[in-house]
Design an enzyme around this catalytic site. Sequence first.
Site, PDB file in Angstrom:
ATOM      1  N   SER A   1      48.407  78.177   3.215  1.00 43.90           N
ATOM      2  CA  SER A   1      47.221  78.567   3.977  1.00 43.90           C
ATOM      3  C   SER A   1      46.182  79.386   3.214  1.00 43.90           C
ATOM      4  O   SER A   1      45.101  79.635   3.744  1.00 43.90           O
ATOM      5  CB  SER A   1      47.628  79.345   5.229  1.00 43.90           C
ATOM      6  OG  SER A   1      48.130  78.461   6.202  1.00 43.90           O
TER       7      SER A   1
ATOM      8  N   LYS B   1      41.112  88.028   7.426  1.00 43.69           N
ATOM      9  CA  LYS B   1      41.547  86.957   8.314  1.00 43.69           C
ATOM     10  C   LYS B   1      41.916  87.589   9.650  1.00 43.69           C
ATOM     11  O   LYS B   1      42.544  88.664   9.678  1.00 43.69           O
ATOM     12  CB  LYS B   1      42.765  86.250   7.687  1.00 43.69           C
ATOM     13  CG  LYS B   1      43.248  85.019   8.448  1.00 43.69           C
ATOM     14  CD  LYS B   1      44.415  84.355   7.715  1.00 43.69           C
ATOM     15  CE  LYS B   1      44.883  83.079   8.390  1.00 43.69           C
ATOM     16  NZ  LYS B   1      45.988  82.425   7.664  1.00 43.69           N
TER      17      LYS B   1
ATOM     18  N   SER C   1      45.390  77.485   6.850  1.00 37.89           N
ATOM     19  CA  SER C   1      44.845  78.095   8.043  1.00 37.89           C
ATOM     20  C   SER C   1      43.802  79.170   7.779  1.00 37.89           C
ATOM     21  O   SER C   1      43.053  79.520   8.677  1.00 37.89           O
ATOM     22  CB  SER C   1      45.982  78.721   8.847  1.00 37.89           C
ATOM     23  OG  SER C   1      46.564  79.815   8.138  1.00 37.89           O
TER      24      SER C   1
END
Lengths: 475, 486, 94
Positions: free
Chosen positions: B175, B76, B151
């Site tokens: 997330s 990420k 997210s």
Amino acid sequence: MTWEIVIGLETHAQLSTASKIFSGASTAFGAAPNTQASAVDLALPGVLPVLNRGAVERAIRFGLAVGGAIAPRSVFARKNYFYPDLPKGYQISQYEAPVVTGGEVAIVVDGEERRVRLTRAHLEEDAGKSLHEDFHGMSGIDLNRAGTPLLEIVTEPDMRSAREAVAYAKALHSLVRWIGICDGNMQEGSFRCDANVSVRRPGAPLGTRCEIKNLNSFRFLEKAIEFEARRQVELIEDGGTVRQETRLWDAQKGETRPMRSKEDAHDYRYFPDPDLLPLAITPASMEAVRATLPELPAAMRARFVEAYGLPPADATTLTASRALADFYEAVVRHAGGEPRACANWVLGELSALLNRLEVEADASPVGPAALAGLVRRVLDGTVSGKAAKDVFAAMAAGEGEADAIIEAKGLRQVSDAGAIEALVGQVLAANAKLVEDYRAGKEKAFNALVGQVMKASQGKANPAQASAILKAKLG
Amino acid sequence: MFDHTLPELAALLHGGKASSEEVTRLFLSRIERLDPALNAFITVDAHKALAAARAADARIAAGEAGPLTGIPIAHKDLFCAKGWKTTCASRMLADWVSPYDAHVVERLDRAGAVLVGKTNMDEFAMGSSNENSHFGPVRNPWDTARVPGGSSGGSAAAVAARLVPAATGTDTGGSIRQPASLTGTCGIRPTYGAVSRYGMVAFASSLDQGGAFGKSAEDLALMMNAMGGFDARDSTSVERPAEDYRRDLAKPLAGLRVGLPKEYFTADLAPDVGACVIAAVDELRRLGATTVEVSLPNQALAVPVYYVIAPAEASSNLSRFDGVRYGHRAAQYADLNDMYRRSRAEGFGPEVRRRILVGTYVLSHGYYDAYYLQAQKVRRLIAGDFARAFAACDVIAGPVAPTVAFPIGEKSSDPVQMYLEDLYTIPVNLAGLPGLSVPCGLGAHGLPVGLQLIGDYFDEARMLQVAHQYQLATDWHRKAPPGYGA
Amino acid sequence: MLSRDDVRRIAELARIEVPEEGLAAVQHDLNGIFGLVERMRAVDTAGVEPMAHAVDLTQRLREDKVTDTDQHELFQACAPQVEDGLYLVPKVIE
């Protein structure tokens, strides 16, 4: 009607750790810009703080030294504000739960001892520096100092004059160096004071205070408080009111002025730092620190009076700094006692020398053993007190140890009764008029005769012995 | 091969059936071909990836391979990776190249995993749909008109679309679990303090935790073995012996007590999602587990509490983005404060700005006690609910998200509707517990549904055991989005 | 309910420019969020210890050792404006 000045001080003492409070960067002073700003100090995205054990131990030392309470659990909070020298946009500090609360510092003003109460002492990080030299109309930011550990020491509004405030600042300055938590270097910013000043009629409630920032010398502290108190009194007497604000001391103009950057009423949005857990200090870790604490100045002063029979004033002066007190004790040790004579030498010739050289006792060119050697020679009559001063000057100039200088300069005192009797005989023969005067009852004539004997011996005769022999001969 | 789990890939790599370079090229080519439609990646670096793959091949040849050596992964884009752009999907950091490695990056590097790229995300991890990215929204491979969740939507979509076998993520309020649920992948958020946050750009420090996506519970265990463990650089990293998260995978579920929070099975839950979750619970019973109703009475307060605590911490964490030392600086400004105001207004997207403002307000003078302090107290009540629940059960099961993936744009104009997406995941973050999501069926429109398992503190191994046993009996986790399977 | 002035005040505290014409929209969004948050404020929390951390542990201490070396060139590679090793900013007023 008189005015009373009310003063409280907030002092930032830079803790003498090798590395920063939350990072492994060096705290050494004077490095090239930003070469000692680590990823953590620069607040790069993703970095996290880890607390330095050295900073915590120093805070504990301080708390124990002032008789404050060490919090078993204290909390680091974030103080949020924007400033280019504050890389994270917040300062990590202690807010609601400081590491030390209470305690006091003894001060002596006009020979009288008083105590200044401490509110608290808390750990925090320093900010960087903004350099205002012109960079095409911009400022330069150096973050080497960012993250340097500080202990902020806050007093109650206990001081009533600029002189008291200075006495406190000096006592605190001495104490933090005494217990080895701060180098006390004021030029380098290791010890900085902010003063909260207000004025009131005696007995009235506290007036509105102004905070004067960054007073980095005792002289500025005194002048700034005096100026600020006068400013407030004049303001009130002219029908105005004091506005609570942060002011800056302008050393060039000798006045305080409002700090523009602090103009907005600040809302620091303190909250516990989620990146740091509560700091726990166990009784065991506190005792471990206590075991390494040196004898504190107040205790040492009392001991000097009691065990050495020193006058309290001398004991106070000798314990004004750890270096001087340690030096004095070493002289006594090397001299094998005679604490009063040793004190006279340390407070007299040695202190004059240190003042002249502007160095601390631990950097004295004449060491404690050497000074003790000289003191012994005075006490055993080898040199006269007067000649000893010359010997000391030669020692300070690096000419060697006392004994060698005494020999080389021929300053050994003559204590041989035969030799002195011979000199007395010569003097009596050559000064019939003085002898006559003496016999007629003029005491002054006797002193003149002693002077003549000393002169004849080129100052080396033991004066006590010379006067005894003279007295015997004159019958 | 691209459909393989990590142990299957490792068997090929370490058995000499394929080289890491071949495997890496395969995934790079899939990214090149398929990602334009998904936008799961912000940065892909084939050159660096192939160099790492060749190094991994050398390690394998030297007999020094670990379970992840040679396996391509993605991070990420809020994990700092030295020499890689680390943007947090923000204009603020659009050009920022990290000068250092996050702990997680370091650990996976050391394990020999091959980093192929950095995945798209909601800006600074703020969002539940991946629509809040400076680099554009991520699309769900199951239906590109829909969101992948957020997210960590880029990592989830990348793993779902078989663009990479595994990826890292972070989970502050759901997330990892929510996008895993919406994309039919497996995702784990470990106990707070199990994975170091060092080098993971902070959103809300007391809630953030790094974790992973994979195609099976065993994949997650392998990722956790590499990522987990003590790190002295994170003061909140918990000092405990390293553990093998696979250790209980093979244990049967007989005697296991599964807690079902009654507050998780209400009208808020869409019927299609509820049906899948209940079927999964039935399966656990068939496997020998018993179920018990538990209660999390303060569950409804979790979203409100979260939207005080997370923005408060974020408002402070994001103060460092001031245009002084790195990041976006406005081109035009009148003075220093104007430079700050404009750089931050231009550098942050609307959701990030909104949360900074909320956080600033709840910490500000006169509001702190009523909002922030109160939220911290209610947070303790929520954590207490779980402590009571775990006295009666070993693991909690429930839904991850109230619905299947929703269309892009459906909730983006209403922040509050978006926030309610996380009502089943947020309580876990507030308590600091571990949670995971595993696929457990297809709901409306044939879209995947996740089963959430919540464990007690540091009880990840048991959570993974339950998930693994479930996956031995079912094959929902092997379902690829149409057009992306083998 | 936040007023326009509240929004102006927190925008200034947060150093985020909110143009006058955008104030109403921001105010609307924030009030929506505070409407959601409202539910939490009514809870009786008397005697409840605030929970600041997800783990109930205490701070670990680092040994006082210098472990970082000078990397300012690397760190400044992405800086908006530097000169002579300094970060440049619009003039700072004390």
